[in-house]
Structure formats: C-alpha cells, structure tokens
Scaffold this active site. Structure first.
Site, short mmCIF file in Angstrom:
data_model
loop_
_atom_site.label_atom_id
_atom_site.label_comp_id
_atom_site.label_asym_id
_atom_site.label_seq_id
_atom_site.Cartn_x
_atom_site.Cartn_y
_atom_site.Cartn_z
CE1 TYR A 184 5.49 -6.17 9.70
CE2 TYR A 184 5.48 -6.43 12.07
CZ TYR A 184 5.42 -5.62 10.96
OH TYR A 184 5.29 -4.26 11.11
CD GLU B 289 4.82 -3.47 5.59
OE1 GLU B 289 4.80 -2.22 5.72
OE2 GLU B 289 4.21 -4.23 6.36
CG ASN C 159 -3.39 2.15 7.69
OD1 ASN C 159 -3.64 1.69 8.80
ND2 ASN C 159 -2.25 1.92 7.06
CD GLU C 160 0.62 3.61 10.36
OE1 GLU C 160 1.18 3.28 11.41
OE2 GLU C 160 1.06 3.33 9.23
CE1 TYR D 145 -4.57 -1.59 7.42
CE2 TYR D 145 -2.92 -3.33 7.48
CZ TYR D 145 -3.31 -2.03 7.75
OH TYR D 145 -2.42 -1.16 8.35
CD GLU E 102 -0.32 -0.57 12.30
OE1 GLU E 102 0.90 -0.31 12.21
OE2 GLU E 102 -1.09 -0.53 11.33
#
Length: 629
Positions: free
Chosen positions: A332, A119, A180-181, A72, A262
C-alpha cells in the site's frame, strides 16, 4: 432506546470515575474519561500480519505517536464454510489481537462489515453466500441476505462486548463501524442501513460509539449516513479537508468532532498495473493539515501486510465484465512496508504527529536474509491420475458446477468429460481462467474476460482446468446477478448444439497438503516430456539451518501460479503480468526444521532453469504486461 443512546453518547462529561468514551456535542470533541481526546489511528489488519509480528507492528505504530489502531473483521476467514465451525486460530485470532492492543495501551476502532472491500477476497463476504439463493441481493434488506448477516452478527457482536471501552472490563474498543462506505453502493437501501444500525445497537447494548464512513460527496453521505450513527468521511492527502469536514457536519446532528476515517498515505495495487507511489511530503502535509484543525484521523493503511494464501480480491463492475485481480502484496506504499520496515514516509509521519502527541523510538527493523537459490524438479501435473486421486475429490454430475456449488472457495477445479464425436464445442462464461486439453494436448487458454468460447474438438477425453484469481471486492457496484460472481464453468457446455451432460468434476485441495505430506508422488516420464504444457507442481528443498530473518521468494522467470513453503501458502505469483515479483516470507514461515519444502504450482510456464531464489529485498516494480490479464 434511541433517546437513551443519544443521552449516553452526547452528554458532555467533565469528570469520570469509570472508563468512558463519548462524543461531547457542546464543544465538538471526543471525551475519553472526561477529557477531550484526538483520535490518531492507523490501520493494521491482524489477519494480514503473522501473529508472531503483531507486537512489532503495533509497537512501531505507537512509537510514531498513534494512540489507536483500526482493523476490519472479515466474515469469510472466520466462517469460510456455512456448516463448519468458526475459525479464530493463528493469524485469525482476533481476541488475542485485541488483548495485545489493550496490554500495549492502544485503543481500537473495529470494522466488522459485513462488507469490508479492502482489496480482500469477496470484500470479506463468504463465497457460500452466492449459492444460498438465485435472487440474493447483497448489501440490502433482501430477506435471504439479511438473514445470514443477522445470524453472523448475533454470533460475533456479543463476543466483542467484553472488549468495549465503556464497560467494566475496560476493553480497548472505542468505536464500531456499521457497514463500509455504503454510500458508494448504488442500491442505497436506507432500510438496510437502519436495520443494521439497530442490530448493532441491540447486540452491543449501546455501550460503544457506532459510526459510518463514506466519501465526502453529498450523494455518498446521503446514502451511507444514518442519524443514529456518528458519520465520518474519508479522503487522501490531496483532499480539501475543510470542505470535506463541512460536508461531514451536514450529516451529523449538533456540534460533532471531525474525523477522516480513511486517510490514504498510499494506494492499492493490481496485477498488470504499476505499483502506486504517493510522495511522503504530500502525505505528511495532508496529515498535518487535518491534525492542526483539531480533527481526528485514521491512516489507511499504516501497515498493509500481505494477502497470504487466496485472500486477495479483485476490482470489478456490476455484471463482472470488468475483472482485475489484486496483488498478493498489500504493501500500500504505507509508512510501514509489507515486511514491517520503517520507511522515509514513517519518519515523516512521526515528525508530524510528535507536534500533537508523544512519540518514542520504534523497534529496529527485522533482519532480511538471502538464503540462496533452490533447484526444483517437476513432480506431477494437474491432469496426472495420481494427482487427481491424491489431491482431489471427484464427483459425477450432469452439468459443470460452480466452485460455490461444490463448496470450493478458491484454487482449482478440473472438469472432465468424454467427447463422442468431432465438431464445435461451445463454452459459457468461465471464471477466472481455463486451460483446456484434449487427450493431453492443449487446445486453448480461456480468460475470464470472454463471455463464451468456441473450440474445434474431436473424439477423445476433454479436460478443463479452471482456477480462481479471487472474488470481486469492489464496493461501488451492486451485483446484478450473483451467478456472474461465481467461479468455474458457469453454465451448460454444448457440442454441435447438444448439451454435454456427463462430467467428472475434481476439486483440488487448495493447500496441496497431499503433496507436502507425501514424498512418493513422482511425475511419469511420458508426462514430463510432453510437448504441451500442463499446470505442473515443482518441488525443491530450502536449507533454513541458522536462518535468522525474513526473506523474499523471487519468482523471476516463472509465469503464474501459487507458491508454498512448508505448509504455508505464500500466495499467488504472476511476474508475467507484474508489478509484484517477490513474495514476502516472514521468518516464522521458514519453520523449525533445518530444511523446508518449496512448492511452486505453475500454471503457464516454469523458470527455464527450474530454480527460485530467496533474497533479502522486495520487488514490487517488475515489468508490466496488461495483455496477460
């Protein structure tokens, strides 16, 4: 222009004299320099990894058989203040990251947002956007919001052009994601997605594949896809790849290749919740299934890294009544740990990919060291006049202003006023946490989940210390009122129904450079022995002579606060809530001197012995206490 775009990107190429990366719809594959190509990508965010370790992490990615890296670009780290110059220094040096990827032979998928979720603090949006208009509508074609988005991209996107693969410089970028989404956003503003797509095409001059990503549900694809984009899907190891790719096909014209943009090998973590674990065997099987179908993939995350400083975000909902902050660690449960170590999951993933691409031996994991215990002493409280003078900037206003109205991005603001009589003090919504004192005596702790609060007060000085735990980054909601997402005291305060209209507002330097550079500040003896705990700064010295590795700051026994080592903000700690106990300290953050200052800004309770330890192991599985939130 659309015709030229389609012709350029979807004509099959059989030979290539110049670098090219296109989609061949006749056979349904990506073509790189004329040959069908399977993207095997992993996400590593440059800003979550010390620049010193970029090569190590990328080398491990490539050694596992990945040919592409995805990242990103968070708007807020590069333009934190509207009127300030852009910042691409240190870990934010995107251009050096792209140069390194090219040098190492890695292709790049880049995701400039403007919304990134991830996040991350406010989903990558700069918080000053909240103060531009009371009617601003994020992620929409609304005039004010889109004006600032357009201005940012008019600055950023042309700077990406030299890094595009399809140009004379032969850069590493093969794809640029738009938004994004977006299909998860209930607003579903088709005009916004169309305008943004046209803006990207114009500023990048059609020299790169533009794509979208959404969950595989039809309603998500319907809102997030665009006929002028290559539309991809995302899902984890438990997803039905065949079914999900069938959905993807419905939203792409012609015979496009399939791609999971993703693929989740792990999951995100919150304070007050157990750290998530996804079995390695399940991840390996899911990845193998995707690659065996000839589909392309991006693993989110291959290496998560760390939300250093105040960059962690929070989960929330439309009116911000739900608020759950994310941990400082962005481990993660990925193939590479937060500290960049290969894990069992790494080797399982590598064993899968070696069936489809060349692998090699990764670099050895970095050394982890135990540096012992450091004794700290309390040096000053957040209400000490010397602290407010040295570390703060004070203004007088007739009402409490939000952090955003003060151009304070995160950290702490102290609101002070004189109460002229006794009665009931009524407080509005406060974000995210307030410690309230009268004449130095603590009256209450108010958490952000409270819409309003009432306190009994008497004549005297009132101080309200407000901290931010990070702006909401959730993408599946649309903000109903931007003010609800601001930080600080969000409205008028009344005493017996009358407005309290004189406030001294002190913005505290979030990085506490004032204390790290000044050894002359010491706590008054009277403050040190005060019975009511006030957020306090504790200082000690770590001996780093001969230290040759990474370490972890063990915050066991402490409550909630922010930790600093030298001039590095290591991030928020909150062992009272769990699950994270230890903060990652990369070797370059230890500094070049023989010793380094350790500073703990503790809001709630210190370790009983006033000590911290630097240990060789992470701890993301501490005791959970949701009541702390």
């Amino acid at each position: 222009m659309l015709l030229l775009f389609v012709l350029y990107y979807f004509i099959p190429l059989t030979t290539s004299k110049n670098p090219s990366f296109v989609i061949d719809k006749t056979v349904g594959c990506f073509r790189k320099d004329g040959n069908c190509f399977q993207i095997i990508s992993g996400s590593i965010h440059y800003y979550r990894v010390p620049k010193y370790y970029w090569r190590d992490r990328l080398s491990k990615l490539k050694a596992a058989g990945f040919n592409t890296v995805q990242t990103y670009i968070p708007w807020n780290i590069h333009q934190p203040i509207l009127t300030s110059p852009t910042d691409f220094t240190g870990n934010k040096d995107l251009w050096s990251y792209l140069d390194l990827c090219k040098e190492m032979g890695l292709l790049v998928l880049i995701r400039p947002g403007p919304f990134i979720a991830s996040e991350f603090e406010f989903g990558g949006f700069p918080s000053w956007l909240l103060n531009t208009s009371p009617t601003i509508s994020f992620r929409s074609s609304e005039r004010v919001y889109y004006h600032y988005v357009e201005s940012w991209f008019e600055y950023l996107l042309p700077k990406l052009k030299p890094y595009l693969y399809n140009n004379k410089e032969n850069g590493p970028i093969i794809g640029v994601q738009v938004e994004n989404e977006y299909g998860s956003n209930p607003l579903c503003d088709k005009l916004y997605m169309s305008n943004l797509t046209e803006l990207f095409k114009s500023l990048l001059e059609g020299h790169v594949m533009l794509y979208s990503v959404d969950g595989p549900g039809s309603h998500m694809m319907e809102c997030g896809s665009n006929p002028e984009l290559y539309n991809t899907v995302d899902f984890g190891s438990g997803g039905n790849a065949s079914k999900n790719f069938d959905t993807q096909d419905e939203y792409n014209k012609g015979n496009c290749p399939n791609m999971n943009s993703e693929f989740y090998p792990g999951w995100l973590s919150h304070w007050g919740s157990k750290f998530p674990h996804v079995p390695s065997a399940k991840v390996a099987a899911g990845l193998d299934n995707i690659l065996s179908m000839g589909a392309s993939v991006n693993m989110y995350m291959f290496h998560g890294g760390t939300n250093f400083g105040f960059t962690s975000g929070a989960k929330g909902n439309a009116d911000a009544s739900l608020y759950v902050p994310h941990t400082t660690s962005y481990d993660y449960n990925a193939p590479l740990s937060e500290a960049g170590d290969t894990t069992e999951k790494y080797w399982r993933v590598r064993d899968v990919i070696r069936k489809y691409n060349k692998v090699s031996t990764p670099p050895a994991n970095t050394t982890k060291v135990d540096l012992g215990t450091v004794s700290l002493k309390p040096i000053i409280t957040a209400l000490d006049p010397k602290f407010l003078e040295k570390c703060g900037s004070t203004e007088t206003h007739d009402s409490p202003l939000s952090f955003e109205e003060l151009d304070q991005i995160n950290g702490m603001v102290v609101y002070s006023t004189a109460i002229e009589g006794e009665g009931t003090l009524t407080l509005p919504k406060i974000r995210d946490r307030a410690y309230i004192y009268q004449d130095g005596h603590r009256l209450a702790l108010v958490k952000g989940s409270s819409n309003s609060s009432e306190l009994r007060v008497s004549k005297g000085n009132l101080d309200i210390i407000v901290i931010s735990d990070g702006h909401i980054n959730t993408g599946h909601v649309h903000m109903t009122d931007p003010r609800l997402y601001m930080k600080g005291i969000l409205g008028r305060v009344t005493l017996n129904g009358d407005i309290v209209d004189t406030w001294r507002i002190t913005q505290i330097d979030p990085e506490l450079k004032c204390l790290l550079a000044d050894n002359s500040i010491h706590m008054d003896a009277a403050r040190e022995s005060h019975a009511d705990y006030i957020p306090t700064v504790y200082l000690g010295t770590l001996d780093v002579q001969g230290a040759t590795g990474d370490t972890f700051l063990d915050t066991s026994g402490w409550g909630k606060g922010v930790a600093y080592l030298g001039r590095q903000n290591l991030g928020r700690y909150w062992p009272l809530a769990g699950p994270q106990v230890n903060l990652f300290v990369p070797q370059p953050y230890l500094g070049q001197d023989s010793s380094s200052k350790v500073l703990m800004f503790e809001f709630e309770r210190p370790n009983a012995n006033f000590t911290v330890s630097f240990v060789a192991e992470p701890n993301l599985n501490g005791k959970i206490d949701k009541s702390q939130l």
